[in-house]
Design an enzyme around this catalytic site. Structure first.
Site, mmCIF file in Angstrom:
data_model
loop_
_atom_site.group_PDB
_atom_site.id
_atom_site.type_symbol
_atom_site.label_atom_id
_atom_site.label_comp_id
_atom_site.label_asym_id
_atom_site.label_seq_id
_atom_site.Cartn_x
_atom_site.Cartn_y
_atom_site.Cartn_z
ATOM 1 N N SER A 1 -19.195 -26.550 5.973
ATOM 2 C CA SER A 1 -20.162 -25.448 5.945
ATOM 3 C C SER A 1 -20.059 -24.614 4.687
ATOM 4 O O SER A 1 -20.869 -23.713 4.482
ATOM 5 C CB SER A 1 -19.940 -24.551 7.163
ATOM 6 O OG SER A 1 -18.673 -23.909 7.070
ATOM 7 N N GLY A 2 -19.048 -24.878 3.858
ATOM 8 C CA GLY A 2 -18.823 -24.060 2.677
ATOM 9 C C GLY A 2 -17.854 -22.918 2.911
ATOM 10 O O GLY A 2 -17.573 -22.146 2.004
ATOM 11 N N SER B 1 -13.646 -25.171 7.402
ATOM 12 C CA SER B 1 -13.979 -26.587 7.243
ATOM 13 C C SER B 1 -13.405 -27.152 5.944
ATOM 14 O O SER B 1 -13.087 -28.350 5.868
ATOM 15 C CB SER B 1 -15.495 -26.788 7.296
ATOM 16 O OG SER B 1 -16.157 -26.039 6.292
ATOM 17 N N LEU C 1 -24.712 -29.704 6.033
ATOM 18 C CA LEU C 1 -25.915 -29.756 6.854
ATOM 19 C C LEU C 1 -26.937 -28.760 6.320
ATOM 20 O O LEU C 1 -26.680 -27.556 6.284
ATOM 21 C CB LEU C 1 -25.585 -29.443 8.310
ATOM 22 C CG LEU C 1 -24.516 -30.319 8.966
ATOM 23 C CD1 LEU C 1 -24.305 -29.904 10.408
ATOM 24 C CD2 LEU C 1 -24.895 -31.789 8.883
ATOM 25 N N CYS D 1 -26.596 -25.033 18.744
ATOM 26 C CA CYS D 1 -26.340 -25.751 17.494
ATOM 27 C C CYS D 1 -25.222 -26.773 17.670
ATOM 28 O O CYS D 1 -25.334 -27.919 17.212
ATOM 29 C CB CYS D 1 -25.990 -24.753 16.392
ATOM 30 S SG CYS D 1 -25.703 -25.521 14.781
ATOM 31 N N CYS E 1 -26.720 -17.394 12.020
ATOM 32 C CA CYS E 1 -26.796 -17.858 10.632
ATOM 33 C C CYS E 1 -28.197 -17.770 10.056
ATOM 34 O O CYS E 1 -28.377 -17.394 8.897
ATOM 35 C CB CYS E 1 -26.262 -19.283 10.530
ATOM 36 S SG CYS E 1 -27.201 -20.517 11.473
#
Length: 359
Positions: free
Chosen positions: A11-12, A16, A35, A101, A200
């Site tokens: 996810s940056g 992660s 994604l 999600c 988000c």
């Protein structure tokens, strides 16, 4: 695990990123996948999976010397998450987009892509853990993350037992501080990146503006009533409020005041001096992580809101994927659409969406 292939949803963020680094150190063949879920998330936005975040993920992958690919899942995210969020609020529910999600995007759409690519595992940066159950060949259990303040198992109750052997949560045994420390030791530039906040695709957390921008014509101001039916304030539109809410209420009398209900015929918001409680609740779309519903009442602790208090209850499975909750003590009320998650100690038993769990 040398040679086994794992796709890491990147996810940056720091979680992660460290997950990918740990798996590479363990000998996995790591593939980073970002994604693309929505348009936005530029400079200054406190989101995950936005444009800037994907740039961060790509830089981390380059630093770790692993391949990185960007997967466009905007259509399914819009349909399964954004539309679900909007329609839920406008129909009187309080949906949980993070649960949606995880269910439809990460652990269905991405999970299927992993299988098509021939990957052995899918890994994410969630603070949760997995373990093999004693005496059960191939049977796994989902556990809370070790860091109580960051535990994200609440958002994962929809996972199915057949998925668990192919899922990895590399940071689940770490605290957030340990994760940041590891990132700093590895020289990852995201080690001090601030946390993503709220939903988000909203970014700044302003639910009201987001709802009004999409469906402003359907938001009708109306009166705020106390338990006696007296008008003591005004509201901006019922979809902007949820059961038990305390902040953001325009009430003319000294508080505290809590949302205790909604009278849709009169377009009125009902408030009370005390937070609403419940003794029982009904759930739909119930999932038991084991893959098998219990044959009768099961004693559990139930969390009705993320990081909320847990309440002792019996969950009673019903037909059609529904269940009834019988609380052993007065519990916080929960709005329709919210998630009720069942635990037994550290183990996540399952959960479901609230149909009714209020006064």
């Amino acid at each position: 695990m040398k040679g086994r292939t794992v796709v890491v949803a990147m996810s940056g963020g720091v979680d992660s990123s460290v997950a990918a680094a740990l798996l590479k150190e363990e000998g996995y063949r790591v593939i980073g996948v970002g994604l693309r879920l929505f348009d936005g998330g530029g400079e200054g936005a406190r989101t995950c999976c936005g444009i800037r975040d994907m740039d961060d993920a790509r830089r981390v992958a380059y630093q770790l010397d692993i391949p990185f690919y960007l997967l466009d899942l905007r259509e399914i995210f819009r349909r399964r998450v954004i539309d679900y969020f909007l329609h839920g609020y406008l129909s009187g529910e309080t949906p949980n987009p993070c649960v949606a999600c995880n269910r439809w995007v990460k652990f269905q759409a991405l999970f299927k892509r992993c299988s098509a690519w021939g990957a052995d595992f899918l890994a994410t940066g969630h603070y949760a853990r997995l373990a093999r159950a004693a005496g059960g060949a191939g049977f796994h259990v989902l556990l809370r993350g070790r860091d109580e303040r960051k535990d994200q198992s609440y958002f994962l109750y929809m996972l199915r037992n057949e998925q668990l052997p192919r899922i990895l949560f590399p940071v689940g045994d770490l605290t957030k501080e340990e994760t940041r420390s590891l990132a700093a030791e590895l020289g990852l530039k995201v080690h001090d990146k601030r946390e993503s906040q709220d939903v988000c695709f909203i970014g700044d957390g302003d639910y009201a503006s987001f709802l009004m921008a999409w469906h402003g014509g359907e938001l009708r101001p109306g009166p705020v009533l106390d338990r006696k039916g007296q008008v003591i304030g005004s509201h901006r539109g019922l979809p902007l409020y949820t059961l038990g809410q305390r902040k953001g209420l325009k009430v003319d009398r000294p508080g505290p005041w809590y949302v205790a209900g909604m009278d849709r015929e009169r377009n009125a918001l009902i408030v009370s001096r005390e937070p609403p409680r419940c003794r029982e609740g009904r759930l739909r779309e119930v999932n038991f992580v084991s893959g098998k519903a219990p044959g009768g009442p099961l004693e559990v602790s139930v969390m009705m809101h993320y990081r909320g208090r847990e309440f002792r209850a019996r969950v009673i499975p019903l037909s059609g994927g529904e269940a009834r909750l019988e609380f052993m003590e007065p519990a916080d009320a929960a709005a329709a659409g919210q998630a009720a998650v069942f635990y037994q100690g550290e183990r996540v038993v399952g959960g479901g969406k609230v149909v009714n769990a209020g006064p």
